[in-house]
Design an enzyme around this catalytic site. Sequence first.
Site, mmCIF file in Angstrom:
data_model
loop_
_atom_site.group_PDB
_atom_site.id
_atom_site.type_symbol
_atom_site.label_atom_id
_atom_site.label_comp_id
_atom_site.label_asym_id
_atom_site.label_seq_id
_atom_site.Cartn_x
_atom_site.Cartn_y
_atom_site.Cartn_z
ATOM 1 N N CYS A 123 77.606 -18.879 64.764
ATOM 2 C CA CYS A 123 78.660 -19.664 64.123
ATOM 3 C C CYS A 123 79.818 -19.892 65.084
ATOM 4 O O CYS A 123 80.620 -18.992 65.330
ATOM 5 C CB CYS A 123 79.154 -18.948 62.860
ATOM 6 S SG CYS A 123 80.493 -19.813 62.009
ATOM 7 N N CYS A 158 83.262 -19.528 63.499
ATOM 8 C CA CYS A 158 83.652 -18.131 63.272
ATOM 9 C C CYS A 158 84.066 -17.438 64.564
ATOM 10 O O CYS A 158 85.034 -16.665 64.577
ATOM 11 C CB CYS A 158 82.488 -17.353 62.651
ATOM 12 S SG CYS A 158 81.710 -18.135 61.232
ATOM 13 N N ASP A 159 83.342 -17.688 65.652
ATOM 14 C CA ASP A 159 83.458 -16.826 66.826
ATOM 15 C C ASP A 159 83.911 -17.521 68.108
ATOM 16 O O ASP A 159 84.108 -16.854 69.126
ATOM 17 C CB ASP A 159 82.108 -16.147 67.096
ATOM 18 C CG ASP A 159 81.671 -15.256 65.937
ATOM 19 O OD1 ASP A 159 82.557 -14.704 65.267
ATOM 20 O OD2 ASP A 159 80.456 -15.119 65.721
#
Length: 315
Positions: A139, A142-143
């Site tokens: 993701c 997300c990261d």
Amino acid sequence: MIIVGSGPAGLTAAIYTARARLAPLVIEGEPSSTSDQPGGQLMLTTDVENYPGFPDGVMGPELMDNFRAQAQRFGATTLTRKVAKVDLSATPRQIWIDDATKPEPDFTATAVIIATGAQSLMLGLPNETELIGHGLSTCATCDGFFFRDQEIGVVGGGDSALEEAIFLTRFASKVNVLVRRDELRASKIMQDRARANDKIHFVWNTVVTEYLGDSKLSGVATKDTVTNTAGTMELAGLFIAIGHKPSTQLFVDQLEIKPNGYLVTQPDSTRTAIDGVFACGDVVDDYYRQAITAAGSGCMAAIDAERWLEEHHSG
């Protein structure tokens, strides 16, 4: 009320239905199953920095433990077992645990909320699970922030891979897109955008054969699919973007499923085509796929289910 699944969607639905005194039973799944993980994909995530309310971030497992504790505080019951079979045509709805061959169901429910989620397709290499959250990710949203000014890689050649790669150029110094063929599957417009970005470098005819690094990813071993030549790449991070598989196998031939495998719900609703059966989270969402949107749709499913029960079972 039975909720199948225990990620952000399922546990948010449990919080709301428990507070509404609907006595929800949450069938969580089994820890040994990567496709049926209690707590969902966040159980495989380390730092979560984009979930509202946690300015310093929170560990994925800790966040899901908090979700579960909050649901239990209001009276939800959780069962860490795997659903083996459902019969949504029966009234009440029937659910089998562990063994689908048993003549009688283990549970019945007036209303069912499906929150079985989806899993990112992975490469199936050794140390994959251990390296998730330690340089290996599925993701970018997300990261990506964790890889500021570093060289990273993206595996895949479709629209999702190029979307991830383009997003990651906001942070990384260089994004290598590893493609197993000599062409992309992505749409022309996505290809044009990626090719126009000077931070994106395409590595053609290449597959990843090994993750390098023990406790943290340091790079990958590769193989040229044409010449079979082996090589290595030093990378601070690697994003796997080869697709997602929604966990819908229990509902085949019972609920409407899109060609890409996701469950169909009625417009602007979590209701399925079967009365009293609702679906929420990543098993429905093939676009956003975020913990916060899954939690929001779990809230929607709980409210939809509560109002349906009021309409049909006022006694």
